[in-house]
Motif scaffolding. Structure first.
Motif, mmCIF file in Angstrom:
data_model
loop_
_atom_site.group_PDB
_atom_site.id
_atom_site.type_symbol
_atom_site.label_atom_id
_atom_site.label_comp_id
_atom_site.label_asym_id
_atom_site.label_seq_id
_atom_site.Cartn_x
_atom_site.Cartn_y
_atom_site.Cartn_z
ATOM 1 N N ARG A 12 -121.818 -18.106 65.769
ATOM 2 C CA ARG A 12 -121.217 -16.792 66.061
ATOM 3 C C ARG A 12 -119.819 -16.998 66.636
ATOM 4 O O ARG A 12 -119.377 -18.132 66.838
ATOM 5 N N ILE A 14 -116.035 -17.437 67.699
ATOM 6 C CA ILE A 14 -114.876 -18.179 67.200
ATOM 7 C C ILE A 14 -115.316 -19.272 66.220
ATOM 8 O O ILE A 14 -114.703 -19.457 65.158
ATOM 9 N N ASP A 60 -128.441 -29.550 70.087
ATOM 10 C CA ASP A 60 -127.764 -29.239 71.344
ATOM 11 C C ASP A 60 -126.677 -30.285 71.555
ATOM 12 O O ASP A 60 -126.980 -31.478 71.656
ATOM 13 N N VAL A 61 -125.427 -29.859 71.638
ATOM 14 C CA VAL A 61 -124.341 -30.851 71.753
ATOM 15 C C VAL A 61 -124.408 -31.657 73.052
ATOM 16 O O VAL A 61 -123.838 -32.745 73.122
ATOM 17 N N ASN A 87 -116.221 -26.861 69.218
ATOM 18 C CA ASN A 87 -116.060 -25.465 69.645
ATOM 19 C C ASN A 87 -117.155 -24.989 70.595
ATOM 20 O O ASN A 87 -116.940 -24.065 71.379
ATOM 21 N N ILE A 137 -111.671 -27.216 71.234
ATOM 22 C CA ILE A 137 -111.377 -25.885 71.759
ATOM 23 C C ILE A 137 -111.455 -25.931 73.281
ATOM 24 O O ILE A 137 -112.546 -26.054 73.855
ATOM 25 N N SER A 138 -110.286 -25.865 73.903
ATOM 26 C CA SER A 138 -110.177 -25.835 75.362
ATOM 27 C C SER A 138 -110.073 -24.370 75.793
ATOM 28 O O SER A 138 -110.759 -23.505 75.240
ATOM 29 N N TYR A 152 -116.143 -24.166 84.556
ATOM 30 C CA TYR A 152 -115.608 -23.961 83.202
ATOM 31 C C TYR A 152 -114.183 -24.524 83.087
ATOM 32 O O TYR A 152 -113.867 -25.246 82.140
ATOM 33 N N LYS A 156 -112.745 -27.536 80.712
ATOM 34 C CA LYS A 156 -111.691 -27.304 79.707
ATOM 35 C C LYS A 156 -110.457 -28.162 79.987
ATOM 36 O O LYS A 156 -109.752 -28.575 79.060
ATOM 37 N N PRO A 182 -107.410 -21.104 73.761
ATOM 38 C CA PRO A 182 -107.392 -19.655 73.564
ATOM 39 C C PRO A 182 -107.241 -18.942 74.906
ATOM 40 O O PRO A 182 -107.656 -19.457 75.952
ATOM 41 N N GLY A 183 -106.677 -17.745 74.832
ATOM 42 C CA GLY A 183 -106.602 -16.879 76.021
ATOM 43 C C GLY A 183 -107.842 -16.017 76.061
ATOM 44 O O GLY A 183 -108.952 -16.524 76.230
ATOM 45 N N ILE A 185 -110.225 -13.813 73.963
ATOM 46 C CA ILE A 185 -110.589 -13.558 72.565
ATOM 47 C C ILE A 185 -111.883 -12.741 72.522
ATOM 48 O O ILE A 185 -112.834 -13.045 73.256
ATOM 49 N N SER A 187 -115.357 -11.792 71.750
ATOM 50 C CA SER A 187 -116.550 -12.522 71.313
ATOM 51 C C SER A 187 -117.692 -12.176 72.255
ATOM 52 O O SER A 187 -117.484 -11.490 73.262
ATOM 53 N N MET A 189 -118.955 -14.063 74.301
ATOM 54 C CA MET A 189 -118.661 -14.674 75.598
ATOM 55 C C MET A 189 -117.878 -13.712 76.488
ATOM 56 O O MET A 189 -118.106 -13.629 77.690
ATOM 57 N N THR A 190 -116.933 -12.957 75.887
ATOM 58 C CA THR A 190 -116.100 -12.053 76.686
ATOM 59 C C THR A 190 -116.666 -10.630 76.729
ATOM 60 O O THR A 190 -116.263 -9.839 77.579
HETATM 61 N N1 LIG Z 1 -113.738 -15.922 73.887
HETATM 62 C C1 LIG Z 1 -112.732 -16.336 74.638
HETATM 63 O O1 LIG Z 1 -111.991 -15.529 75.209
HETATM 64 C C2 LIG Z 1 -112.466 -17.805 74.814
HETATM 65 C C3 LIG Z 1 -111.315 -18.179 75.525
HETATM 66 C C4 LIG Z 1 -111.037 -19.523 75.693
HETATM 67 C C5 LIG Z 1 -111.863 -20.484 75.138
HETATM 68 N N2 LIG Z 1 -112.978 -20.094 74.456
HETATM 69 C C6 LIG Z 1 -113.820 -21.148 73.928
HETATM 70 O O2 LIG Z 1 -114.048 -20.948 72.548
HETATM 71 C C7 LIG Z 1 -115.305 -21.513 72.182
HETATM 72 C C8 LIG Z 1 -116.121 -20.484 71.429
HETATM 73 O O3 LIG Z 1 -116.393 -19.402 72.307
HETATM 74 P P1 LIG Z 1 -116.794 -17.921 71.825
HETATM 75 O O4 LIG Z 1 -115.895 -16.989 72.522
HETATM 76 O O5 LIG Z 1 -116.937 -17.851 70.356
HETATM 77 O O6 LIG Z 1 -118.215 -17.777 72.571
HETATM 78 P P2 LIG Z 1 -119.682 -17.585 72.012
HETATM 79 O O7 LIG Z 1 -120.547 -17.584 73.216
HETATM 80 O O8 LIG Z 1 -119.744 -16.414 71.109
HETATM 81 O O9 LIG Z 1 -119.916 -18.893 71.135
HETATM 82 C C9 LIG Z 1 -120.244 -20.129 71.671
HETATM 83 C C10 LIG Z 1 -121.148 -20.821 70.696
HETATM 84 O O10 LIG Z 1 -121.514 -22.107 71.219
HETATM 85 C C11 LIG Z 1 -122.912 -22.290 71.022
HETATM 86 N N3 LIG Z 1 -123.448 -23.225 71.998
HETATM 87 C C12 LIG Z 1 -123.574 -23.059 73.331
HETATM 88 N N4 LIG Z 1 -124.155 -24.118 73.881
HETATM 89 C C13 LIG Z 1 -124.414 -24.991 72.865
HETATM 90 C C14 LIG Z 1 -125.021 -26.264 72.802
HETATM 91 N N5 LIG Z 1 -125.477 -26.858 73.900
HETATM 92 N N6 LIG Z 1 -125.107 -26.872 71.601
HETATM 93 C C15 LIG Z 1 -124.656 -26.288 70.476
HETATM 94 N N7 LIG Z 1 -124.076 -25.060 70.479
HETATM 95 C C16 LIG Z 1 -123.970 -24.434 71.663
HETATM 96 C C17 LIG Z 1 -123.495 -20.889 71.205
HETATM 97 O O11 LIG Z 1 -124.793 -20.817 70.655
HETATM 98 C C18 LIG Z 1 -122.464 -20.045 70.475
HETATM 99 O O12 LIG Z 1 -122.731 -19.983 69.103
HETATM 100 C C19 LIG Z 1 -115.952 -21.990 73.484
HETATM 101 O O13 LIG Z 1 -115.723 -23.363 73.664
HETATM 102 C C20 LIG Z 1 -115.207 -21.198 74.536
HETATM 103 O O14 LIG Z 1 -115.220 -21.838 75.783
HETATM 104 C C21 LIG Z 1 -113.294 -18.789 74.280
#
Ligand SMILES: NC(=O)c1ccc[n+]([C@@H]2O[C@H](COP(=O)([O-])OP(=O)(O)OC[C@H]3O[C@@H](n4cnc5c(N)ncnc54)[C@H](O)[C@@H]3O)[C@@H](O)[C@H]2O)c1
Length: 244
Positions: A12, A14, A60-61, A87, A137-138, A152, A156, A182-183, A185, A187, A189-190
């Protein structure tokens, strides 16, 4: 022979958009996620409609053995991995006074150790191939810090140090390693943030809008292309000017 991209946490948000964007560029996709669901099966079909192959890579990463297994599966199926996008990430926000030790460690384990676990397994093959692109992805908070996100932002910031070290280590093998910060975004998460907070954040973004997953995915597309072949060890902010 089609190129192959492994994207972690691609079920899901990003990661999903990065998988879709790279599939449109002709990449076969190794799609990592934690738990198989109908949404993931649907996404697999959607990606395959771009005439590429998809390997579902459950795992699980933060678990090294899981990462070794799905990387080995990817090599068995496709014979190579050209692109790795680390990511997968989580947040567990709390002010330090109330942050539990386990929540600090868990976020570091998924975000930073997870990035190591996947990279360590993939890099062996990239080194043999003498080429590859790694994009981590930081986040802008890995540069600026953020109250309530000590775990967090530490993870990062760690990703940025990891990126630069690997860029230096792997340059002689023609493996380019960069990070995207990213700033804010849109999703899941936000989406958990309150509307008032989102409005407040948006006011402070020079481009006056929240970013879309596509904004990040398009930079990944550039960083895996031949147009970026002289760029390594960099952190590219995708934040509408939020941090400068
Ligand atoms: N959304 C933002 O504003 C934002 C800003 C800066 C950085 N980021 C980074 O971008 C990346 C993607 O975030 P997003 O906004 O799409 O969030 P999200 O929560 O929608 O997606 C994160 C994904 O990582 C998966 N995940 C979590 N733990 C895991 C694990 N242990 N093993 C495998 N997969 C795992 C989740 O199931 C999910 O699909 C992340 O690293 C996040 O920190 C996001």
């Amino acid at each position: 022979m089609s190129k192959v991209a492994l994207i972690t946490g691609a079920g899901r948000g990003i990661g999903k958009q990065i998988a879709l964007t790279l599939s449109k560029e002709g990449y076969n996709i190794v799609l990592n996620f934690r738990t198989l669901s109908d949404d993931i099966k649907k996404l697999k079909k959607e990606i395959e409609s771009n005439n590429v192959e998809v390997l579902l890579a459950e795992g699980d990463v933060s678990n090294f053995d899981d990462c070794k297994r799905f990387v080995d599966d990817a090599i068995a199926k496709f014979g190579k991995i050209d692109v790795l996008v680390n990511n997968a990430g989580i947040t567990k926000d709390m002010l330090i006074a109330r942050m539990k030790e386990e929540d600090f460690i868990h976020v570091l384990d998924v975000n930073l150790v997870g990035t190591f676990n996947v990279t360590k397994n993939v890099v062996t093959y990239m080194m043999k191939a003498r080429e590859g692109r790694i994009i981590n992805i930081s986040s802008v908070v890995g540069i600026s810090g953020n109250a309530g996100q000590a775990n967090y932002s530490a993870s990062k910031a760690g990703i940025i140090g990891f990126t630069k070290s690997l860029a230096k280590e792997l340059s002689s093998r023609n493996i380019l390693v960069n990070a995207i910060a990213p700033g804010f975004i849109e999703s899941d998460m936000t989406n958990v943030l309150k509307d008032e907070l989102k409005e407040e954040i948006t006011k402070n973004i020079p481009l006056k809008r929240v970013g879309k997953p596509e904004d990040v995915a398009n930079v990944v597309k550039f960083l895996v292309s031949s147009d970026s072949s002289y760029i390594t060890g960099q952190v590219i902010n995708v934040d509408g000017g939020m941090l400068m």
